[in-house]
Design an enzyme around this catalytic site. Structure first.
Site, short mmCIF file in Angstrom:
data_model
loop_
_atom_site.label_atom_id
_atom_site.label_comp_id
_atom_site.label_asym_id
_atom_site.label_seq_id
_atom_site.Cartn_x
_atom_site.Cartn_y
_atom_site.Cartn_z
N ASP A 208 -9.42 31.79 -16.30
CA ASP A 208 -9.45 30.38 -16.68
C ASP A 208 -10.67 29.68 -16.06
O ASP A 208 -10.96 29.87 -14.88
CB ASP A 208 -8.15 29.74 -16.15
CG ASP A 208 -7.91 28.37 -16.70
OD1 ASP A 208 -7.78 28.23 -17.92
OD2 ASP A 208 -7.86 27.41 -15.89
N GLU A 257 -11.71 50.11 -9.57
CA GLU A 257 -10.84 50.93 -8.71
C GLU A 257 -9.57 51.32 -9.45
O GLU A 257 -9.13 52.46 -9.41
CB GLU A 257 -10.36 50.07 -7.52
CG GLU A 257 -11.05 50.28 -6.23
CD GLU A 257 -10.45 49.29 -5.23
OE1 GLU A 257 -9.22 49.26 -5.02
OE2 GLU A 257 -11.24 48.50 -4.66
C1 GLC Z 1 -8.47 26.12 -19.39
C2 GLC Z 1 -7.16 26.28 -20.11
C3 GLC Z 1 -6.62 24.91 -20.39
C4 GLC Z 1 -6.42 24.21 -19.07
C5 GLC Z 1 -7.69 24.16 -18.26
C6 GLC Z 1 -7.43 23.80 -16.83
O1 GLC Z 1 -9.42 25.54 -20.18
O2 GLC Z 1 -7.34 27.03 -21.27
O3 GLC Z 1 -5.43 24.97 -21.12
O4 GLC Z 1 -5.98 22.90 -19.30
O5 GLC Z 1 -8.30 25.43 -18.21
O6 GLC Z 1 -6.81 24.86 -16.17
#
Ligand code: GLC
Length: 572
Positions: A208, A257
């Protein structure tokens, strides 16, 4: 011959757990629900699923606000439920990718709680980005950064002694404090989280906000206000800093790993050969241009990065040609496969996006409300089917988002009082946000929650048109979107189109997007999408293998907003 790694041309299906299937009937999807419905994915013919976060979380950003990275939120089940899901998926030959949220924790995370209860210069606080405010009393934020959900990117805390205190950075919601990636504690902790899930047997991670972890030293003011996540601004001090690449080099070593271990350390190894057990990392990085994004997938870094430029490109032949060429070239330069994606849980579904007029430089909507102009649903679906037909023939790996195989449109008329995306509140109700693409899946056309759960509950109301699009209404129905996806996925696998190589084809009009790609047997497959205003004839002798609409004929050719795969030059 060396074996081609599975992820280079895999089709990966995104499951958004709260909206896929609800086993316990509380209106929120859960892991037992996912396990119960895995058969849908094997029937459809995908290689892997990616699960959006199911970790312990107060759910202020639908689980992208994690308070315990090593446990399952009770709303979604238990760790044992996760193990069952993973083992069953592996038995079925499906790999499982989980989401990792390293840029920020939830403000409920014990680390953040310790930070606010400790002194300004304490080690506890140094895991996050706390700073003194500007101005005589420190009552102005430390810099001008804003939150991508709207409003300021800083919030001031009250110190344990009751005085107005320091500010902490949150590039997202106020409940999502950014971690300080210069702190070794942070690096060690997230690496240990990677290992925790790898030890359970997962096949990879979607990372993310992968471009956000490292900020420019000194946190200087941004020259331009940076906007929403989907509008990457070049040279922003909070995005795409060179230091992020060190993090990913380290993580690649960790996954290597485990890849070398071959067998699944957590058990339930699945039907793959020991040398076909690569664990992968895929970046969610809203980075431009394609060359900058390709730096994330250099040989010693991540395996994949989402190609959001493709998703953002309007339905215009020349724009699509440019995007495809740029992204293929950038990926080839670093020896990485390209990925393709049209929908996910953060953007308006492509069956709806494409139902609006398409113009060069089009800004994609950030949610749609009942009072906004509504899309032409039939046109959107027709184009969406064509766009997917193009995407699934492109070389590389493709990501699908749950429900797109049904041709689901965005829920564009949700009542405002059911919205849960923090964007809606933080933007002072100017951005409708992402709830419209997160509405629970319709599995059965005529049960109360459309088969989402055993009862009538669904955390967001399903629009009336979802009933007719339910899985059971489309399965086995010739010409349905669901059967189109299944057919394309099966042919893609048989012809090994993901491993193909693309050559542009001159179809005699700039409004036609056409290329050939090599099939497994060496023959050429012509992929042709008509984005113009009159039908296009196929070359003599072409044999249609698949078409996004049933109305393609030798006499009529390829109608407007339609894509085909055709065999043109078979060599025995
Ligand atoms: C990413 C996720 C989104 C979230 C953001 C903050 O973009 O896909 O859904 O709100 O990160 O974590």
């Amino acid at each position: 011959m060396t074996q081609r790694a599975w992820w280079r041309d895999a089709v990966i299906y995104q499951v958004y757990p709260r909206s896929w299937a609800d086993a316990d009937g509380d209106g929120i999807g859960d892991l037992p629900g996912v396990t119960a419905r895995l058969g849908h994915l094997t029937w459809l013919g995908v290689d892997a699923l990616w699960l959006s976060p199911f970790y312990t979380s107060p759910q202020r950003d639908a689980g992208y606000d994690v308070s315990d990275y090593r446990d399952v939120d009770p709303r979604f089940g238990t760790l044992a439920d996760f193990d069952t899901l993973l083992a069953r998926a592996h038995e079925l030959g499906l790999r499982v990718i989980v989401d990792l949220v390293p840029n920020h924790t939830s403000s409920d995370h014990p680390w953040f709680q310790e930070a606010v209860n400790s002194a300004p210069d304490s080690p506890e606080r140094s895991r996050y980005l706390f700073r003194d405010g500007r101005g005589p009393n420190g009552d102005e934020p430390p810099n001008n950064w804003t939150s991508t959900f709207g409003g300021p990117g800083w919030t001031r805390i009250t110190e344990p002694d009751g005085r107005p205190g320091q500010w902490y950075l949150h590039l997202f919601d106020v409940s999502q404090p950014d971690l300080d990636w210069t702190n070794p504690d942070v690096r060690d902790e997230l690496e240990s989280v990677l290992r925790f899930w790898l030890d359970r047997g997962v096949d990879g991670f979607r990372i993310d906000v992968a471009h956000g972890l490292v900020k420019t030293d000194g946190l200087p003011d941004a020259h331009a206000p940076h906007g929403f996540l989907t509008d990457p601004t070049d040279q922003s001090p909070m995005w795409d800093q060179p230091g992020v690449h060190d993090v990913y080099r380290r993580w690649r070593q960790v996954t290597e790993e485990y890849s070398r271990l071959g067998e699944d350390p957590g058990g339930g190894a699945g039907p793959w050969a020991a040398n076909d057990r690569d664990r992968i990392l895929c970046a969610e990085a809203w980075v431009k241009p394609a060359g900058a994004l390709a730096r994330y997938v250099r040989g010693d870094e991540l395996h994949q990065s989402f190609n959001f430029e493709f998703l953002m490109t309007p339905w215009l032949a020349q724009d699509l040609r440019n995007t495809i060429t740029e992204t293929l070239t950038a990926a080839e330069d670093v020896g990485a496969p390209q990925t393709w994606v049209l929908s996910n849980h953060d953007v308006v579904r492509h069956a709806t996006r494409l139902g609006y007029a398409q113009t060069p430089g089009l800004k994609q909507p950030r949610g749609i409300g009942a009072g906004d102009p509504q899309p032409d649903a039939a046109l959107g679906l027709r184009r969406a089917r064509a766009a997917t037909t193009v995407m699934l023939a492109l070389p590389g790996s493709a990501y699908l988002y749950q429900g797109e195989e049904l041709g689901l449109p965005e829920a564009t008329r949700l009542p405002d009082d059911v919205r849960q995306d923090p964007t809606w509140e933080r933007s002072n109700h100017t951005e409708h946000g992402r709830d419209g693409c997160r509405v629970p899946m319709p599995w059965e056309g005529s049960t109360p929650s459309l088969g989402f759960g055993p009862g009538p509950k669904a955390w967001l109301p399903q629009p009336p048109e979802y009933g007719a699009l339910a899985v059971d209404r489309q399965r086995g129905v010739q010409g349905s979107t669901l059967e189109l996806y299944r057919e394309l996925l099966s042919l893609r696998r048989e012809l090994r189109l993901g491993a193909g190589s693309l050559t542009w084809y001159d179809a005699g009009s700039d409004d036609v997007l056409a290329f050939t790609t090599s099939a497994a047997d060496g023959s050429a497959v012509l992929v042709l999408a008509n984005l113009g205003s009159s039908p296009v004839r196929l070359p003599n002798g072409a044999r249609v293998l698949a078409a996004s609409s049933p109305d393609v004929t030798a006499e009529q050719g390829v109608p407007i907003d339609t894509a085909v795969w055709a065999e043109i030059d078979h060599r025995d």
